[in-house]
Write a protein that holds these residues in place. Structure first.
Motif, PDB file in Angstrom:
ATOM      1  N   LEU A   1     -51.031   1.803  12.094  1.00 28.57           N
ATOM      2  CA  LEU A   1     -50.744   0.673  11.229  1.00 28.57           C
ATOM      3  C   LEU A   1     -50.959  -0.422  13.327  1.00 28.57           C
ATOM      4  CD1 LEU A   1     -47.601   1.861   9.893  1.00 28.57           C
ATOM      5  CD2 LEU A   1     -49.174   0.879   8.600  1.00 28.57           C
ATOM      6  N   VAL A   2     -51.781  -1.593  11.957  1.00 26.37           N
ATOM      7  CA  VAL A   2     -51.865  -2.424  13.659  1.00 26.37           C
ATOM      8  C   VAL A   2     -51.829  -4.353  12.838  1.00 26.37           C
ATOM      9  CG1 VAL A   2     -54.003  -3.717  14.901  1.00 26.37           C
ATOM     10  CG2 VAL A   2     -53.791  -1.668  14.447  1.00 26.37           C
ATOM     11  N   ASP A   3     -50.878  -4.664  13.249  1.00 25.67           N
ATOM     12  CA  ASP A   3     -50.770  -6.127  13.126  1.00 25.67           C
ATOM     13  C   ASP A   3     -50.073  -6.508  11.387  1.00 25.67           C
ATOM     14  OD1 ASP A   3     -50.609  -6.614  15.397  1.00 25.67           O
ATOM     15  OD2 ASP A   3     -53.120  -7.024  15.230  1.00 25.67           O
ATOM     16  N   ASN A   4     -49.788  -5.492  11.051  1.00 22.31           N
ATOM     17  CA  ASN A   4     -49.190  -5.855   9.632  1.00 22.31           C
ATOM     18  C   ASN A   4     -47.654  -6.417   9.055  1.00 22.31           C
ATOM     19  OD1 ASN A   4     -51.464  -3.298   8.008  1.00 22.31           O
ATOM     20  ND2 ASN A   4     -50.528  -2.402   9.443  1.00 22.31           N
ATOM     21  N   ARG A   5     -47.773  -7.304   8.073  1.00 18.02           N
ATOM     22  CA  ARG A   5     -46.510  -7.640   7.207  1.00 18.02           C
ATOM     23  C   ARG A   5     -45.967  -6.567   6.612  1.00 18.02           C
ATOM     24  NH1 ARG A   5     -49.884 -10.489   8.787  1.00 18.02           N
ATOM     25  NH2 ARG A   5     -50.881 -10.343   5.845  1.00 18.02           N
ATOM     26  N   ILE A   6     -44.713  -6.202   7.024  1.00 19.30           N
ATOM     27  CA  ILE A   6     -44.477  -5.069   5.915  1.00 19.30           C
ATOM     28  C   ILE A   6     -43.128  -5.661   6.092  1.00 19.30           C
ATOM     29  CG2 ILE A   6     -43.526  -2.615   5.979  1.00 19.30           C
ATOM     30  CD1 ILE A   6     -46.120  -1.907   8.210  1.00 19.30           C
ATOM     31  N   HIS A   7     -42.370  -6.309   4.490  1.00 19.44           N
ATOM     32  CA  HIS A   7     -41.187  -6.807   4.458  1.00 19.44           C
ATOM     33  C   HIS A   7     -40.423  -6.368   2.866  1.00 19.44           C
ATOM     34  CE1 HIS A   7     -42.921  -9.969   2.663  1.00 19.44           C
ATOM     35  NE2 HIS A   7     -44.156 -10.066   3.204  1.00 19.44           N
ATOM     36  N   ASP A   8     -39.293  -6.782   2.974  1.00 18.50           N
ATOM     37  CA  ASP A   8     -38.733  -6.959   1.096  1.00 18.50           C
ATOM     38  C   ASP A   8     -39.386  -5.244   0.516  1.00 18.50           C
ATOM     39  OD1 ASP A   8     -37.922  -9.288   1.144  1.00 18.50           O
ATOM     40  OD2 ASP A   8     -39.560  -9.557   1.430  1.00 18.50           O
ATOM     41  N   ASN A   9     -39.138  -4.353   1.578  1.00 19.40           N
ATOM     42  CA  ASN A   9     -39.399  -2.809   0.752  1.00 19.40           C
ATOM     43  C   ASN A   9     -38.025  -1.909   0.851  1.00 19.40           C
ATOM     44  OD1 ASN A   9     -42.012  -2.749   0.138  1.00 19.40           O
ATOM     45  ND2 ASN A   9     -42.395  -3.346   2.839  1.00 19.40           N
ATOM     46  N   GLN A  10     -38.110  -1.621   1.128  1.00 14.20           N
ATOM     47  CA  GLN A  10     -36.596  -0.149   0.355  1.00 14.20           C
ATOM     48  C   GLN A  10     -36.474   0.249   2.355  1.00 14.20           C
ATOM     49  OE1 GLN A  10     -34.499   0.743  -1.059  1.00 14.20           O
ATOM     50  NE2 GLN A  10     -32.825   1.433  -0.292  1.00 14.20           N
ATOM     51  N   THR A  11     -37.943   0.789   2.458  1.00 12.61           N
ATOM     52  CA  THR A  11     -37.601   1.619   3.551  1.00 12.61           C
ATOM     53  C   THR A  11     -39.201   0.805   3.962  1.00 12.61           C
ATOM     54  OG1 THR A  11     -36.822   3.401   3.625  1.00 12.61           O
ATOM     55  CG2 THR A  11     -38.251   2.951   5.428  1.00 12.61           C
ATOM     56  N   GLY A  12     -39.497   0.051   4.673  1.00  5.35           N
ATOM     57  CA  GLY A  12     -40.845  -0.172   5.517  1.00  5.35           C
ATOM     58  C   GLY A  12     -42.165   0.395   5.816  1.00  5.35           C
ATOM     59  N   VAL A  13     -41.548   1.520   7.195  1.00  8.36           N
ATOM     60  CA  VAL A  13     -42.483   2.525   7.392  1.00  8.36           C
ATOM     61  C   VAL A  13     -42.025   3.851   7.095  1.00  8.36           C
ATOM     62  CG1 VAL A  13     -44.322   3.543   8.652  1.00  8.36           C
ATOM     63  CG2 VAL A  13     -44.031   1.238   8.628  1.00  8.36           C
ATOM     64  N   CYS A  14     -42.148   5.112   6.431  1.00  3.50           N
ATOM     65  CA  CYS A  14     -41.347   6.113   6.424  1.00  3.50           C
ATOM     66  C   CYS A  14     -42.463   7.196   6.967  1.00  3.50           C
ATOM     67  CB  CYS A  14     -41.464   6.706   5.136  1.00  3.50           C
ATOM     68  SG  CYS A  14     -40.405   5.840   4.140  1.00  3.50           S
ATOM     69  N   GLY A  15     -41.717   8.124   7.622  1.00  2.52           N
ATOM     70  CA  GLY A  15     -42.623   9.529   7.873  1.00  2.52           C
ATOM     71  C   GLY A  15     -42.992   9.422   9.621  1.00  2.52           C
ATOM     72  N   ALA A  16     -44.290   9.071   9.459  1.00  3.14           N
ATOM     73  CA  ALA A  16     -45.116   9.467  10.731  1.00  3.14           C
ATOM     74  C   ALA A  16     -46.454   8.631  10.951  1.00  3.14           C
ATOM     75  CB  ALA A  16     -45.790  11.202  11.463  1.00  3.14           C
ATOM     76  N   ALA A  17     -45.906   7.989  11.913  1.00  2.73           N
ATOM     77  CA  ALA A  17     -47.420   6.714  11.874  1.00  2.73           C
ATOM     78  C   ALA A  17     -47.384   6.224  13.206  1.00  2.73           C
ATOM     79  CB  ALA A  17     -47.079   5.983  11.133  1.00  2.73           C
ATOM     80  N   TRP A  18     -48.622   6.008  13.677  1.00  5.12           N
ATOM     81  CA  TRP A  18     -48.246   4.393  14.944  1.00  5.12           C
ATOM     82  C   TRP A  18     -48.713   3.486  14.607  1.00  5.12           C
ATOM     83  CZ3 TRP A  18     -49.360   6.712  20.007  1.00  5.12           C
ATOM     84  CH2 TRP A  18     -49.904   5.800  21.487  1.00  5.12           C
ATOM     85  N   ILE A  19     -47.500   2.607  15.093  1.00  8.23           N
ATOM     86  CA  ILE A  19     -47.662   1.436  14.696  1.00  8.23           C
ATOM     87  C   ILE A  19     -47.969   0.178  15.789  1.00  8.23           C
ATOM     88  CG2 ILE A  19     -46.135  -0.313  13.349  1.00  8.23           C
ATOM     89  CD1 ILE A  19     -44.853   1.977  12.439  1.00  8.23           C
ATOM     90  N   GLU A  20     -48.916  -0.531  15.937  1.00  7.07           N
ATOM     91  CA  GLU A  20     -49.074  -1.257  17.171  1.00  7.07           C
ATOM     92  C   GLU A  20     -49.048  -3.265  16.606  1.00  7.07           C
ATOM     93  OE1 GLU A  20     -52.352   0.578  19.661  1.00  7.07           O
ATOM     94  OE2 GLU A  20     -52.961  -1.369  20.052  1.00  7.07           O
ATOM     95  N   GLY A  21     -47.924  -3.442  17.129  1.00  4.88           N
ATOM     96  CA  GLY A  21     -48.299  -4.954  16.772  1.00  4.88           C
ATOM     97  C   GLY A  21     -47.651  -4.661  15.421  1.00  4.88           C
TER      98      GLY A  21
END
Lengths: 180, 418
Positions: B318-338
């Protein structure tokens, strides 16, 4: 030529919008801007100036009818070029099907001696280019006459940019091999 | 063209010599000749033979009969390629149905569908283009029939553009089984499409499989999702995939199986669900995931089923995303950059304890770097057996900054003010 200059790039959006609305003067300004370039490309594909003129006239007829399908004036040139190439290829193939006269290469203007950088004689290269099929000549025309990069070419020929580069490389390698 | 090899330069020079010198032409004359052709075709396919038909119509009808009997192929009737075939439901085109045009289309042809509503189940196997002829996609509506997808694309390099699809299925299950577009193989380009349902049910806009050479979906708007599986390679760009109204099912992209790869860039959507696939997710706005509508098994197996991005097996970047207004933003296993993860109940949830369906050690590695996690109830939560790495993460405004029950690395995280 009539005393008319083609639409400059800054005027193009206006001419484009007016032509879509049915303004044939605006359309003529677009013709003035691009006709010669399209003709040059079509000549390479068709190997015949008369046929090329026919292809470009057909291109303008298509452009008049379908200009509104080009959503962005900045895409007009690549769209016109791709239509002209398709028309030229079709005319060339149709004519070839109905013609049994052996083709005699037009060597006018071909340079004589070998190029010092490549060792390839211009006459030999011209003959090799003439022998290519219309698809290959179209690809070369788009790249080296229209100046399309591989991304623009990809949009026209339906390959990925990497695919275009590969095809061009194979084509040039083939020519190079043929010319020793 | 400043990077040409000497041989390319010689080829370019020889081609320019072939072009020759400029010629004189009158642009007004060229334009007038071009404008003499009508802007819309008035020619249409003759009607079947009837009383009072002209001999010419009778010949056409005879040929059509031979085609129907299999004694003559349509290729004989239409040997040229690169043609434009027009379809108009009101009878002003060459064909009144899209299927009739598809039947005679050959590689390189363009089928232009003029405004109207069509209900057809189409199978396209040729390398053609199918374009709506209206000003907007919604001018040409293709209703998804009850017995299958509206459009099946098989092993074809097809362009489909400026067409709206309408799902009229009464239930989620029925609508999910009958996607608007079903793709298997080939390299389709889907551009400027719309897809909606007449009821707020979950439906599938595009279902893809085995597109080794890649499918591109771009500039489209849909309240139905995209499902890619079984070796699909897909790029989804600049599109809007989200619920049509509050309370309707969430809409997004579901990717399955390890041989599926997706590039998801510049979209607005409710969720991305990655299960075993590889996904590169860049510059998207992901919001409003409140209920994944997947299979019952998937929904039950995933924590609350309410993640903007759910990253299970496979690789999710995940790169430079806007993740908002969810029950959970990101679940599980991810590489999040920016990117920014904000206003979710839980910003990042690493690990999914309590789920016996997956290997917990593999799925729970979360790496967050240079991102902003703010204004969530819980910033970062880690479940048992999860491994969470937070590096240079700006965290502020979360009611609970971290709730890490497992091994975690917090390099410099939170040290920079938001």
């Amino acid at each position: 030529m009539a005393a008319m200059t083609g639409a400059a790039d800054t005027d193009l959006p206006l001419a484009f919008a007016s032509a879509i609305a049915g303004d044939d003067v605006a359309f003529a300004r677009i013709v003035a801007r691009y006709h010669e370039e399209l003709l040059g490309i079509a000549v390479v594909v068709c190997r015949d100036r008369t046929l090329a003129e026919e292809a470009v006239q057909a291109t303008w007829a298509i452009a008049w009818r379908k200009l509104s399908t080009v959503r962005d004036p900045t895409r007009l040139r690549p769209w016109l070029v791709s239509v002209a190439v398709n028309e030229a290829k079709q005319l060339f193939r149709r004519r070839r099907r109905h013609t049994t006269v052996a083709y005699v290469a037009d060597l006018a203007g071909a340079t004589g001696g070998p190029d010092p950088a490549t060792g390839v004689a211009g006459v030999d290269l011209r003959l090799a280019l003439e022998r290519l099929d219309a698809d290959d000549r179209a690809l070369l025309a788009l790249r080296y006459v229209a100046g399309f990069d591989s991304t623009e070419l990809a949009g026209v020929v339906g390959l990925t940019p990497a695919g275009v580069r590969t095809r061009l490389k194979r084509l040039l390698d083939g020519l190079r091999r043929e010319l020793g | 063209m400043d990077q040409l090899t000497p041989f390319e330069r010689q080829v370019a020079g020889e081609l320019r010599t072939m072009v020759g010198s400029s010629t004189r032409f009158d642009p007004f004359e060229v334009a007038r000749a071009a404008a003499a052709t009508p802007r819309t075709s008035t020619w249409r396919m003759p009607a079947p033979l009837g009383i009072g038909d002209t001999p010419a119509t009778a010949v056409t009808a005879l040929l059509a009969g031979l085609v129907a009997l299999g004694l003559l192929t349509t290729e004989w009737l239409a040997p040229q390629t690169g043609r434009e075939l027009s379809v108009a439901a009101d009878g002003t085109g060459q064909f009144e149905t899209i299927a009739a045009a598809v039947d005679v289309a050959q590689d390189g042809d363009v089928i232009v569908v003029y405004p109207g509503t069509y209900e057809e189940s189409l199978l396209i196997t040729q390398d053609i283009a199918l374009r709506g002829g209206g000003e907007r996609a919604s001018d040409v509506v293709l209703r998804i029939p009850a017995d299958g997808p509206a459009l099946r694309l098989q092993d074809a390099d097809v362009t489909v553009a400026r067409i709206a699809f309408l799902s009229t299925q009464p239930s989620d299950q029925a609508a999910m089984r009958r996607p608007a577009i079903d793709i298997e193989g080939g390299r389709p380009l889907l551009e400027g499409l719309e897809a909606h349902a007449d009821e707020p049910v979950a439906f599938t806009f595009v279902r893809l499989a085995a597109t080794e050479r890649g499918t591109v979906l771009r500039d489209s708007v849909s309240s139905g999702g995209v499902r890619a599986n079984r070796g699909a390679q897909v790029s989804i760009e600049d599109s809007v995939l989200r619920r049509a109204e509050p309370g309707a099912p969430a809409v997004g992209i579901a990717l399955g199986r390890t041989d599926t790869n997706a590039r998801i860039v510049g979209n607005t959507l409710n969720y991305v669900h990655v299960d075993g696939a590889s996904a590169y997710i860049d510059d998207n706005d992901i919001a409003g995931a409140s209920a994944l509508v997947q299979s019952a098994t998937e929904a039950a197996s995933f924590r609350e089923g309410k993640c903007g991005v759910s990253a299970l097996l496979g690789w999710t970047i995940l790169v430079d995303n806007r993740i908002h207004d969810n029950q959970t933003g990101v679940c599980g296993a991810a590489w999040i950059e920016g990117g920014r993860i904000f206003d979710n109940r839980v910003g990042v949830w690493s690990g999914r304890s309590g789920n016996p369906g997956y290997l917990p050690g593999r799925i729970s590695d979360m790496h967050v770097e240079d991102a902003t996690v703010r204004d969530n109830v819980v910033g970062v939560r880690g479940a048992s057996m999860s491994e969470t790495v937070l590096r240079d993460v700006q965290m502020c405004g979360n009611q609970v900054r971290t709730d890490l029950a497992a091994s975690a690395s917090l390099d410099d995280s939170g040290s920079v003010a938001c």
